[in-house]
Design an enzyme around this catalytic site. Structure first.
Site, PDB file in Angstrom:
ATOM      1  CE  LYS A  65      -4.187  -2.173   2.003  1.00 55.59           C
ATOM      2  NZ  LYS A  65      -4.919  -1.723   3.225  1.00 55.59           N
TER       3      LYS A  65
ATOM      4  CG  ASN B  77       3.090   0.939  15.063  1.00 56.62           C
ATOM      5  OD1 ASN B  77       2.249  -0.118  15.077  1.00 56.62           O
ATOM      6  ND2 ASN B  77       4.823   0.625  14.916  1.00 56.62           N
TER       7      ASN B  77
ATOM      8  CG  ASP C 119      -8.174   0.272   3.257  1.00 58.93           C
ATOM      9  OD1 ASP C 119      -8.543  -1.012   3.454  1.00 58.93           O
ATOM     10  OD2 ASP C 119      -6.882   0.009   3.422  1.00 58.93           O
TER      11      ASP C 119
ATOM     12  N   GLY D 224      -1.415   0.497  16.705  1.00 63.50           N
ATOM     13  CA  GLY D 224      -0.785  -0.326  15.040  1.00 63.50           C
ATOM     14  C   GLY D 224      -0.461   1.416  14.183  1.00 63.50           C
TER      15      GLY D 224
ATOM     16  N   GLY E 140     -13.556  -6.194  11.893  1.00 64.72           N
ATOM     17  CA  GLY E 140     -13.466  -5.386  10.443  1.00 64.72           C
ATOM     18  C   GLY E 140     -14.091  -5.852   9.643  1.00 64.72           C
TER      19      GLY E 140
ATOM     20  N   GLY F 275       0.688   0.673  10.902  1.00 61.77           N
ATOM     21  CA  GLY F 275       1.023   0.405   9.338  1.00 61.77           C
ATOM     22  C   GLY F 275       0.553   1.049   8.728  1.00 61.77           C
ATOM     23  N   GLY F 276       0.116   0.189   7.119  1.00 61.20           N
ATOM     24  CA  GLY F 276      -1.185   0.663   6.179  1.00 61.20           C
ATOM     25  C   GLY F 276      -1.817   1.361   6.765  1.00 61.20           C
ATOM     26  CB  ALA F 277      -4.005  -0.910   8.400  1.00 62.28           C
TER      27      ALA F 277
HETATM   28  P1  NAP Z   1       1.360  -2.949   8.287  1.00 64.87           P
HETATM   29  O1  NAP Z   1       1.917  -2.212   7.084  1.00 64.87           O
HETATM   30  O2  NAP Z   1       2.110  -4.748   7.551  1.00 64.87           O
HETATM   31  O3  NAP Z   1       1.255  -3.504   9.723  1.00 64.87           O
HETATM   32  C1  NAP Z   1       1.245  -3.827  10.719  1.00 64.87           C
HETATM   33  C2  NAP Z   1       1.065  -3.415  12.244  1.00 64.87           C
HETATM   34  O4  NAP Z   1       0.865  -4.565  13.234  1.00 64.87           O
HETATM   35  C3  NAP Z   1       2.307  -2.322  12.481  1.00 64.87           C
HETATM   36  O5  NAP Z   1       1.961  -1.297  13.126  1.00 64.87           O
HETATM   37  C4  NAP Z   1       2.979  -3.181  13.402  1.00 64.87           C
HETATM   38  O6  NAP Z   1       3.941  -2.769  14.540  1.00 64.87           O
HETATM   39  C5  NAP Z   1       1.554  -4.129  13.916  1.00 64.87           C
HETATM   40  N1  NAP Z   1       2.264  -5.638  14.110  1.00 64.87           N
HETATM   41  C6  NAP Z   1       2.282  -6.448  14.190  1.00 64.87           C
HETATM   42  N2  NAP Z   1       3.073  -7.661  14.413  1.00 64.87           N
HETATM   43  C7  NAP Z   1       3.193  -6.680  15.978  1.00 64.87           C
HETATM   44  C8  NAP Z   1       2.996  -7.503  17.517  1.00 64.87           C
HETATM   45  N3  NAP Z   1       3.621  -8.876  18.095  1.00 64.87           N
HETATM   46  N4  NAP Z   1       3.010  -6.371  18.878  1.00 64.87           N
HETATM   47  C9  NAP Z   1       1.542  -5.413  18.204  1.00 64.87           C
HETATM   48  N5  NAP Z   1       2.045  -4.772  16.787  1.00 64.87           N
HETATM   49  C10 NAP Z   1       2.577  -5.719  16.087  1.00 64.87           C
HETATM   50  O7  NAP Z   1       0.033  -4.269   8.139  1.00 64.87           O
HETATM   51  P2  NAP Z   1      -1.501  -3.193   7.761  1.00 64.87           P
HETATM   52  O8  NAP Z   1      -2.163  -3.081   5.916  1.00 64.87           O
HETATM   53  O9  NAP Z   1      -1.251  -2.382   9.040  1.00 64.87           O
HETATM   54  O10 NAP Z   1      -2.693  -3.880   8.104  1.00 64.87           O
HETATM   55  C11 NAP Z   1      -2.618  -4.305   9.818  1.00 64.87           C
HETATM   56  C12 NAP Z   1      -3.514  -5.049  10.319  1.00 64.87           C
HETATM   57  O11 NAP Z   1      -5.456  -4.126   9.734  1.00 64.87           O
HETATM   58  C13 NAP Z   1      -4.169  -6.446   9.599  1.00 64.87           C
HETATM   59  O12 NAP Z   1      -4.605  -7.395  10.792  1.00 64.87           O
HETATM   60  C14 NAP Z   1      -5.076  -6.171   9.108  1.00 64.87           C
HETATM   61  O13 NAP Z   1      -5.804  -8.093   8.745  1.00 64.87           O
HETATM   62  C15 NAP Z   1      -6.532  -4.944   8.886  1.00 64.87           C
HETATM   63  N6  NAP Z   1      -6.775  -4.533   8.132  1.00 64.87           N
HETATM   64  C16 NAP Z   1      -7.928  -4.587   8.172  1.00 64.87           C
HETATM   65  C17 NAP Z   1      -8.473  -3.938   6.404  1.00 64.87           C
HETATM   66  C18 NAP Z   1     -10.139  -4.499   6.690  1.00 64.87           C
HETATM   67  O14 NAP Z   1     -10.834  -3.837   5.570  1.00 64.87           O
HETATM   68  N7  NAP Z   1     -10.617  -4.989   7.679  1.00 64.87           N
HETATM   69  C19 NAP Z   1      -8.125  -3.348   6.040  1.00 64.87           C
HETATM   70  C20 NAP Z   1      -6.937  -3.446   6.172  1.00 64.87           C
HETATM   71  C21 NAP Z   1      -6.453  -3.839   6.815  1.00 64.87           C
HETATM   72  P3  NAP Z   1       5.343  -2.481  13.936  1.00 64.87           P
HETATM   73  O15 NAP Z   1       5.285  -1.054  12.949  1.00 64.87           O
HETATM   74  O16 NAP Z   1       6.224  -2.156  14.942  1.00 64.87           O
HETATM   75  O17 NAP Z   1       6.405  -3.666  12.961  1.00 64.87           O
END
Ligand code: NAP
Length: 287
Positions: A71, A156, A107, A132, A249, A134-136
């Site tokens: 993303k 975060n 999103d 969090g 979600g 990340g992208g979301a």
């Molecule tokens: P991403 O860019 O990979 O970001 C992952 C996030 O999770 C980062 O903030 C990361 O922290 C954190 N994280 C990962 N493992 C962790 C742990 N063990 N303890 C604490 N923090 C942890 O992924 P993303 O695209 O943002 O997606 C994140 C979530 O949103 C996913 O679960 C995804 O399924 C969900 N999502 C849902 C929708 C929907 O439509 N419902 C849409 C988009 C995303 P660090 O920066 O420290 O690594």
């Protein structure tokens, strides 16, 4: 749906993509509207994103969704960015039109619609804690600010990753604060927020937990988990047990998908059909 020589193809680029429910949701919508379209999931490694997007353009695809980990990198590949994608700093939908790759972000729209549907309020005037960055997390935090949230706190695990959100939010009137993702730090701010949104990937695996103290949750708090794989994650179970209002979600996934559908097809998305298909794809086997 019969795939033939005039089928319009859209899809998803991500790594991994095997778990996705998006093909079920979009293909059900195409079928209901009798459209000769197909939605496919393509495993695309980060180093191949540029080639895959240019290939999609050259092969006549109508568009793609982008998921983890594409993303943010897509921002530098597409030819044009919508206002939302620029402001939210992430692209999750690409429309291919007149030989151009046009980047959108649905999103932000998805989370705002989900909060309205689940909790019947908008972000305006609300104090929101996003877990969090990340992208979301970034899209959600900035969307809260664009919709008039009075305060947005972002917690975060890796501290520096909230800096781009702070910069993005500087253009708005919302007060931004970064906090550490620990029970102690969250305990210090939890009484100052109305809504907590989990946008970390913790909860994607069964039983995975952020390890937050159950005492953080109270009946006045709304808790939304962007994870949709389970009807109730550990976070939602803990929050609900303390009397907080909770939702997972699925509605965010539905509404970001519906907006992408409308961008590609210019047709109104059949929401009820898409919701049914999502429910069957995600929870069907476990019912
Ligand atoms: P991403 O860019 O990979 O970001 C992952 C996030 O999770 C980062 O903030 C990361 O922290 C954190 N994280 C990962 N493992 C962790 C742990 N063990 N303890 C604490 N923090 C942890 O992924 P993303 O695209 O943002 O997606 C994140 C979530 O949103 C996913 O679960 C995804 O399924 C969900 N999502 C849902 C929708 C929907 O439509 N419902 C849409 C988009 C995303 P660090 O920066 O420290 O690594």
């Amino acid at each position: 749906m019969n795939i033939d020589g005039s089928t319009t193809v859209v899809g998803l680029f991500g790594s991994p993509v095997t778990h996705t429910a998006s093909p079920a949701m979009h293909n059900a919508a195409f079928k209901a509207l009798k459209m000769n379209w197909a939605y496919l999931a393509f495993p695309v490694e980060p180093r191949n994103l540029r080639g895959a997007l240019l290939g999609a353009r050259d092969m006549g695809l109508r568009g793609v969704n982008l998921t983890v980990p594409h993303k943010l990198s897509a921002l530098d590949i597409v030819d044009e960015l919508s206002e939302e994608a620029r402001k939210l700093g992430a692209v999750n939908t690409v429309l291919i039109e007149n030989g151009k790759l046009r980047g959108f972000n649905t999103d932000g729209y998805g989370i705002a619609k989900a909060i309205k549907t689940e909790f019947n309020f908008t972000f305006k005037g609300k104090r929101v804690l996003v877990l969090g960055a990340g992208g979301a997390g970034r899209s959600i935090a900035v969307q809260c600010a664009l919709d008039g949230a009075s305060q947005v706190l972002v917690a975060n695990r890796t501290p520096g990753k909230t800096d781009p959100i702070a910069r993005q939010m500087a253009e708005t009137k919302t007060v931004f604060r970064a906090v550490a993702l620990t029970t102690d730090d969250i305990a210090r701010v939890i009484n100052e927020v109305d809504l907590l949104i989990n946008a970390t990937s913790v909860g994607l695996l069964e039983g995975e937990s952020l390890g937050l103290d159950p005492k953080l949750f109270t009946p006045r708090l709304f808790v939304y988990d962007t994870v949709y794989r389970f009807t109730e994650t550990e976070l939602l179970r803990t929050a609900a047990a303390a009397g907080a209002k909770t939702a997972n979600g699925l509605n965010m996934l539905l509404h970001q998908g519906a907006r992408a559908f409308e961008i590609w097809t210019k047709h109104k998305a059949p929401l009820a059909v898409m919701r049914r298909a999502l429910n069957a794809a995600v929870y069907g086997a476990r019912k």
